[in-house]
Design a protein around this motif. Sequence first.
Motif, PDB file in Angstrom:
ATOM      1  N   LEU A   1      16.865  25.129  71.321  1.00  8.29           N
ATOM      2  CA  LEU A   1      17.796  24.156  71.897  1.00  8.29           C
ATOM      3  C   LEU A   1      17.895  24.271  73.420  1.00  8.29           C
ATOM      4  N   GLY A   2      17.125  25.175  73.986  1.00  7.47           N
ATOM      5  CA  GLY A   2      17.021  25.226  75.443  1.00  7.47           C
ATOM      6  C   GLY A   2      15.939  24.290  75.974  1.00  7.47           C
ATOM      7  N   SER A   3      15.379  23.472  75.080  1.00  9.88           N
ATOM      8  CA  SER A   3      14.369  22.502  75.517  1.00  9.88           C
ATOM      9  C   SER A   3      14.488  21.240  74.675  1.00  9.88           C
TER      10      SER A   3
ATOM     11  N   VAL B   1      21.916  18.332  73.144  1.00 11.70           N
ATOM     12  CA  VAL B   1      20.825  19.179  72.635  1.00 11.70           C
ATOM     13  C   VAL B   1      21.408  20.582  72.473  1.00 11.70           C
ATOM     14  N   ASN B   2      22.065  20.779  71.347  1.00 15.39           N
ATOM     15  CA  ASN B   2      22.778  22.036  71.053  1.00 15.39           C
ATOM     16  C   ASN B   2      23.260  21.921  69.605  1.00 15.39           C
ATOM     17  N   GLN B   3      24.013  22.901  69.126  1.00 15.24           N
ATOM     18  CA  GLN B   3      24.670  22.734  67.811  1.00 15.24           C
ATOM     19  C   GLN B   3      25.809  21.773  68.113  1.00 15.24           C
TER      20      GLN B   3
ATOM     21  N   GLN C   1       6.697  33.856  65.630  1.00 13.91           N
ATOM     22  CA  GLN C   1       7.286  32.812  64.793  1.00 13.91           C
ATOM     23  C   GLN C   1       8.614  33.339  64.238  1.00 13.91           C
ATOM     24  N   TRP C   2       9.678  32.564  64.401  1.00 17.49           N
ATOM     25  CA  TRP C   2      11.000  32.989  63.905  1.00 17.49           C
ATOM     26  C   TRP C   2      11.619  31.872  63.073  1.00 17.49           C
ATOM     27  N   TYR C   3      12.153  32.240  61.916  1.00 15.74           N
ATOM     28  CA  TYR C   3      12.990  31.295  61.151  1.00 15.74           C
ATOM     29  C   TYR C   3      14.301  31.996  60.810  1.00 15.74           C
TER      30      TYR C   3
ATOM     31  N   THR D   1      16.075  41.000  76.136  1.00 11.58           N
ATOM     32  CA  THR D   1      15.475  39.799  76.713  1.00 11.58           C
ATOM     33  C   THR D   1      16.260  38.524  76.380  1.00 11.58           C
ATOM     34  N   THR D   2      17.327  38.650  75.606  1.00  5.57           N
ATOM     35  CA  THR D   2      18.133  37.476  75.235  1.00  5.57           C
ATOM     36  C   THR D   2      18.924  36.969  76.436  1.00  5.57           C
ATOM     37  N   GLY D   3      19.022  35.657  76.576  1.00  5.78           N
ATOM     38  CA  GLY D   3      19.765  35.074  77.691  1.00  5.78           C
ATOM     39  C   GLY D   3      21.262  35.306  77.543  1.00  5.78           C
ATOM     40  N   VAL D   4      21.900  35.687  78.644  1.00  6.88           N
ATOM     41  CA  VAL D   4      23.350  35.864  78.639  1.00  6.88           C
ATOM     42  C   VAL D   4      24.054  34.531  78.349  1.00  6.88           C
TER      43      VAL D   4
ATOM     44  N   ALA E   1      18.455  19.018  78.116  1.00  9.25           N
ATOM     45  CA  ALA E   1      18.625  20.353  77.515  1.00  9.25           C
ATOM     46  C   ALA E   1      18.923  21.351  78.625  1.00  9.25           C
ATOM     47  N   ILE E   2      19.660  22.410  78.255  1.00  8.77           N
ATOM     48  CA  ILE E   2      20.008  23.463  79.219  1.00  8.77           C
ATOM     49  C   ILE E   2      19.345  24.746  78.738  1.00  8.77           C
ATOM     50  N   ARG E   3      18.589  25.356  79.632  1.00  6.61           N
ATOM     51  CA  ARG E   3      17.868  26.569  79.240  1.00  6.61           C
ATOM     52  C   ARG E   3      18.332  27.764  80.064  1.00  6.61           C
ATOM     53  N   GLY E   4      18.845  28.775  79.341  1.00  9.14           N
ATOM     54  CA  GLY E   4      19.211  30.026  79.997  1.00  9.14           C
ATOM     55  C   GLY E   4      18.074  31.015  79.827  1.00  9.14           C
ATOM     56  N   GLY E   5      18.129  31.794  78.735  1.00 16.33           N
ATOM     57  CA  GLY E   5      17.076  32.772  78.458  1.00 16.33           C
ATOM     58  C   GLY E   5      15.959  32.218  77.588  1.00 16.33           C
ATOM     59  N   GLY E   6      16.140  31.018  77.036  1.00 12.36           N
ATOM     60  CA  GLY E   6      15.101  30.397  76.201  1.00 12.36           C
ATOM     61  C   GLY E   6      14.920  31.050  74.838  1.00 12.36           C
ATOM     62  N   HIS E   7      15.922  31.834  74.391  1.00  9.81           N
ATOM     63  CA  HIS E   7      15.801  32.590  73.140  1.00  9.81           C
ATOM     64  C   HIS E   7      16.287  31.840  71.911  1.00  9.81           C
ATOM     65  N   ASN E   8      16.894  30.719  72.099  1.00  8.11           N
ATOM     66  CA  ASN E   8      17.536  30.039  70.969  1.00  8.11           C
ATOM     67  C   ASN E   8      16.552  29.798  69.814  1.00  8.11           C
ATOM     68  N   GLY E   9      17.027  30.039  68.578  1.00  9.13           N
ATOM     69  CA  GLY E   9      16.159  29.940  67.398  1.00  9.13           C
ATOM     70  C   GLY E   9      15.461  28.600  67.290  1.00  9.13           C
TER      71      GLY E   9
ATOM     72  N   GLY F   1      29.395  26.765  72.562  1.00  7.68           N
ATOM     73  CA  GLY F   1      28.008  26.562  72.988  1.00  7.68           C
ATOM     74  C   GLY F   1      27.897  25.675  74.217  1.00  7.68           C
ATOM     75  N   GLY F   2      26.735  25.034  74.337  1.00 13.74           N
ATOM     76  CA  GLY F   2      26.428  24.244  75.532  1.00 13.74           C
ATOM     77  C   GLY F   2      26.946  22.823  75.486  1.00 13.74           C
ATOM     78  N   ASN F   3      27.999  22.577  74.708  1.00  8.45           N
ATOM     79  CA  ASN F   3      28.488  21.215  74.491  1.00  8.45           C
ATOM     80  C   ASN F   3      29.275  20.617  75.658  1.00  8.45           C
ATOM     81  N   PHE F   4      29.710  21.438  76.604  1.00  3.42           N
ATOM     82  CA  PHE F   4      30.757  20.960  77.518  1.00  3.42           C
ATOM     83  C   PHE F   4      30.333  20.873  78.975  1.00  3.42           C
ATOM     84  N   GLY F   5      29.168  21.380  79.303  1.00  7.70           N
ATOM     85  CA  GLY F   5      28.714  21.338  80.683  1.00  7.70           C
ATOM     86  C   GLY F   5      27.698  22.438  80.917  1.00  7.70           C
ATOM     87  N   VAL F   6      27.217  22.513  82.147  1.00  4.07           N
ATOM     88  CA  VAL F   6      26.246  23.557  82.498  1.00  4.07           C
ATOM     89  C   VAL F   6      27.010  24.677  83.212  1.00  4.07           C
ATOM     90  N   VAL F   7      27.040  25.840  82.603  1.00  2.75           N
ATOM     91  CA  VAL F   7      27.723  26.977  83.222  1.00  2.75           C
ATOM     92  C   VAL F   7      26.790  27.560  84.287  1.00  2.75           C
ATOM     93  N   THR F   8      27.305  27.644  85.514  1.00  6.61           N
ATOM     94  CA  THR F   8      26.464  28.143  86.612  1.00  6.61           C
ATOM     95  C   THR F   8      26.854  29.553  87.049  1.00  6.61           C
TER      96      THR F   8
HETATM   97  C1  LIG Z   1      15.336  38.515  69.473  1.00  9.12           C
HETATM   98  C2  LIG Z   1      16.722  37.951  69.469  1.00  9.12           C
HETATM   99  C3  LIG Z   1      17.809  38.804  69.330  1.00  9.12           C
HETATM  100  C4  LIG Z   1      19.104  38.299  69.336  1.00  9.12           C
HETATM  101  N1  LIG Z   1      20.153  39.169  69.218  1.00  9.12           N
HETATM  102  C5  LIG Z   1      21.422  38.695  69.307  1.00  9.12           C
HETATM  103  C6  LIG Z   1      22.526  39.594  69.280  1.00  9.12           C
HETATM  104  O1  LIG Z   1      22.370  40.800  69.184  1.00  9.12           O
HETATM  105  N2  LIG Z   1      23.765  39.078  69.375  1.00  9.12           N
HETATM  106  C7  LIG Z   1      23.983  37.737  69.505  1.00  9.12           C
HETATM  107  O2  LIG Z   1      25.139  37.341  69.609  1.00  9.12           O
HETATM  108  N3  LIG Z   1      22.958  36.858  69.495  1.00  9.12           N
HETATM  109  C8  LIG Z   1      21.689  37.311  69.414  1.00  9.12           C
HETATM  110  N4  LIG Z   1      20.635  36.435  69.416  1.00  9.12           N
HETATM  111  C9  LIG Z   1      20.896  34.994  69.371  1.00  9.12           C
HETATM  112  C10 LIG Z   1      21.140  34.447  70.757  1.00  9.12           C
HETATM  113  O3  LIG Z   1      22.510  34.580  71.029  1.00  9.12           O
HETATM  114  C11 LIG Z   1      20.746  32.973  70.809  1.00  9.12           C
HETATM  115  O4  LIG Z   1      19.374  32.865  70.580  1.00  9.12           O
HETATM  116  C12 LIG Z   1      21.111  32.327  72.143  1.00  9.12           C
HETATM  117  O5  LIG Z   1      20.988  30.926  72.006  1.00  9.12           O
HETATM  118  C13 LIG Z   1      20.227  32.805  73.259  1.00  9.12           C
HETATM  119  O6  LIG Z   1      20.654  32.340  74.491  1.00  9.12           O
HETATM  120  P1  LIG Z   1      19.583  31.910  75.593  1.00  9.12           P
HETATM  121  O7  LIG Z   1      20.317  31.627  76.850  1.00  9.12           O
HETATM  122  O8  LIG Z   1      18.482  32.904  75.627  1.00  9.12           O
HETATM  123  O9  LIG Z   1      19.035  30.608  74.893  1.00  9.12           O
HETATM  124  P2  LIG Z   1      18.501  29.200  75.427  1.00  9.12           P
HETATM  125  O10 LIG Z   1      17.466  28.799  74.436  1.00  9.12           O
HETATM  126  O11 LIG Z   1      18.130  29.225  76.852  1.00  9.12           O
HETATM  127  O12 LIG Z   1      19.796  28.313  75.290  1.00  9.12           O
HETATM  128  C14 LIG Z   1      20.397  28.118  74.061  1.00  9.12           C
HETATM  129  C15 LIG Z   1      21.461  27.060  74.140  1.00  9.12           C
HETATM  130  O13 LIG Z   1      22.545  27.596  74.901  1.00  9.12           O
HETATM  131  C16 LIG Z   1      23.088  26.602  75.730  1.00  9.12           C
HETATM  132  N5  LIG Z   1      23.000  27.069  77.120  1.00  9.12           N
HETATM  133  C17 LIG Z   1      22.116  27.937  77.659  1.00  9.12           C
HETATM  134  N6  LIG Z   1      22.423  28.148  78.948  1.00  9.12           N
HETATM  135  C18 LIG Z   1      23.522  27.409  79.212  1.00  9.12           C
HETATM  136  C19 LIG Z   1      24.327  27.223  80.369  1.00  9.12           C
HETATM  137  N7  LIG Z   1      24.100  27.860  81.490  1.00  9.12           N
HETATM  138  N8  LIG Z   1      25.369  26.358  80.294  1.00  9.12           N
HETATM  139  C20 LIG Z   1      25.653  25.715  79.136  1.00  9.12           C
HETATM  140  N9  LIG Z   1      24.922  25.865  78.027  1.00  9.12           N
HETATM  141  C21 LIG Z   1      23.882  26.706  78.055  1.00  9.12           C
HETATM  142  C22 LIG Z   1      22.346  25.348  75.539  1.00  9.12           C
HETATM  143  O14 LIG Z   1      23.036  24.506  74.648  1.00  9.12           O
HETATM  144  C23 LIG Z   1      21.056  25.786  74.885  1.00  9.12           C
HETATM  145  O15 LIG Z   1      20.623  24.800  74.051  1.00  9.12           O
HETATM  146  C24 LIG Z   1      19.326  36.909  69.445  1.00  9.12           C
HETATM  147  C25 LIG Z   1      18.228  36.052  69.577  1.00  9.12           C
HETATM  148  C26 LIG Z   1      16.943  36.562  69.579  1.00  9.12           C
HETATM  149  C27 LIG Z   1      15.784  35.625  69.690  1.00  9.12           C
END
Ligand SMILES: Cc1cc2nc3c(=O)[nH]c(=O)nc-3n(C[C@H](O)[C@H](O)[C@H](O)COP(=O)(O)OP(=O)(O)OC[C@H]3O[C@@H](n4cnc5c(N)ncnc54)[C@H](O)[C@@H]3O)c2cc1C
Length: 461
Positions: free
Chosen positions: A78-80, A452-454, A317-319, A133-136, A67-75, A190-197
């Motif tokens: 999928l970052g774990s 580990v992604n959509q 808790q988020w659904y 706080t959402t991961g870029v 799994a690849i974790r950026g900000g860990g915000h995925n519903g 999404g994260g289907n193609f590699g790890v973006v650094t």
């Molecule tokens: C509170 C909240 C608000 C949100 N608001 C918005 C919004 O306004 N607009 C919007 O578009 N979305 C929004 N989202 C959705 C958000 O885009 C997704 O949750 C997204 O997956 C978060 O990215 P992350 O890096 O934090 O997630 P992570 O859980 O770290 O990663 C999610 C998935 O992204 C992929 N990934 C992560 N990092 C990499 C990498 N470096 N290389 C390749 N693949 C990678 C992986 O497949 C991983 O499974 C929101 C989410 C939350 C929880």
Amino acid sequence: MSDQATDTFARSLRGKLIRPTDSDYEDARALYNGMIDKRPRLIARCVNVADVIAAVAFAREEGMLLAIRGGGHNGPGLGSVDDGLVIDLSLMKSVRVDPRTQTVRVDPGCTSGDVDHATHAFGLAVPFGIVSTTGVAGLTLGGGTGYLTRQHGLTIDNLLEVDVVLADGRFVTASETEHPDLFWALRGGGGNFGVVTSFKFQAHPVKMVFAGPIFWEATDAPSVMRTYRDFLPNAPEELGMFIGLKTVPPMDPFPREHWGKRACAVIGAYNGSAAEGEKVLAPLLKEVPPPAFNWMSTIPFPAMNGLFDPFFPKGLQWYWKGDYVKSLPDEAIETHIAQAANAPSNLSLMHLYPIDGAVHRVAKDATAWNARDATFSMVIAGIDSDPNQADALKRWGRGYWNAVHPFNLGGAYVNFMMDDEADGRLQASYGDNFGRLALVKAQYDPTNLFRVNQNIEPALA
Ligand SMILES: Cc1cc2nc3c(=O)[nH]c(=O)nc-3n(C[C@H](O)[C@H](O)[C@H](O)COP(=O)(O)OP(=O)(O)OC[C@H]3O[C@@H](n4cnc5c(N)ncnc54)[C@H](O)[C@@H]3O)c2cc1C
């Protein structure tokens, strides 16, 4: 996997390899969504590209789920992954702004707040989402909608270049001119193609904005939703404003008489002066009843992006359920209001994010993200702090979605999906681009190491 192989891997990293027996394991495995409880076998906290290359090689050679974790915000978290390896990029947080070209280099562990902070000093911003706080990384690779989307497009429409570690360990740069097929797929796939650094974005002049929320009582919701629907297509693109059905938080500074009441709100930012912003909003406000409160004012753009942060700390808790929406007939509005009235908690919400303006000026096949002809991206989110509420949040989210889905398009924003979607949803979300995505996947990740992604399965040879 032998202990010796793991030890050798750990020694090869500049960052830290965290194991279940380590004292920081519980903290390191915790995800933003408290509903998701995954126990990885190893967490590689990478600090540079060499660490990422080593981690990809280790997972590939040991046959581990990755799994690849950026900000860990995925519903759905999928970052774990259970019993696999997590490449945790959260320590890679550098941002470099080039004011001459108004471009920004962003490391994959940055949150949108990290980038806003760096660009704001230069009077610039990149279009990201509405919570700082959402991961870029995950947001960008899925598409990315937010306050600047009407004016400047999706986040991917402002992506110029990425560095990627591929499944076979190669390191490539992808852009319109280098590996253009990979660059095409990464913009929505999404994260289907590699790890973006590393990400390179085009930024835009944004400094102070006329922004904030306007709330109406639930009884005014039909009028506000209909008026907003008709107002938005004619509003200048400098206005990024979504509509939501929510509950007034029972806390200061919200007016006490509205605490805990269902409400309809528009929340947005006008990228210009207060005087212009007021003029722009006038046609909306004159058609609807007086709001319960109107907190539009001139604030720094990063403050607007952080507006929701205090309400949504890590661990709730988020659904999630989503849909793309083409039109919003009165009957759909009635259905929304009836469903939202049964929300199981104060934090639960429905938002409709505009998909128009600059997004519509990009061709449907120009990036993997395909919903260029949608009008809104809808999200229904059941949210609460109490884990005992998890089933109620799911029940409400599914019931609400079932009721409104007949009015909507077949697919949804992949970043608004859990892991329980029906067969065919991903295909519907990518539309005509799905076949090409599977071909690019076959080219760059033929064994589906990044699954580990959509997940988009590689096309059969
Ligand atoms: C509170 C909240 C608000 C949100 N608001 C918005 C919004 O306004 N607009 C919007 O578009 N979305 C929004 N989202 C959705 C958000 O885009 C997704 O949750 C997204 O997956 C978060 O990215 P992350 O890096 O934090 O997630 P992570 O859980 O770290 O990663 C999610 C998935 O992204 C992929 N990934 C992560 N990092 C990499 C990498 N470096 N290389 C390749 N693949 C990678 C992986 O497949 C991983 O499974 C929101 C989410 C939350 C929880």
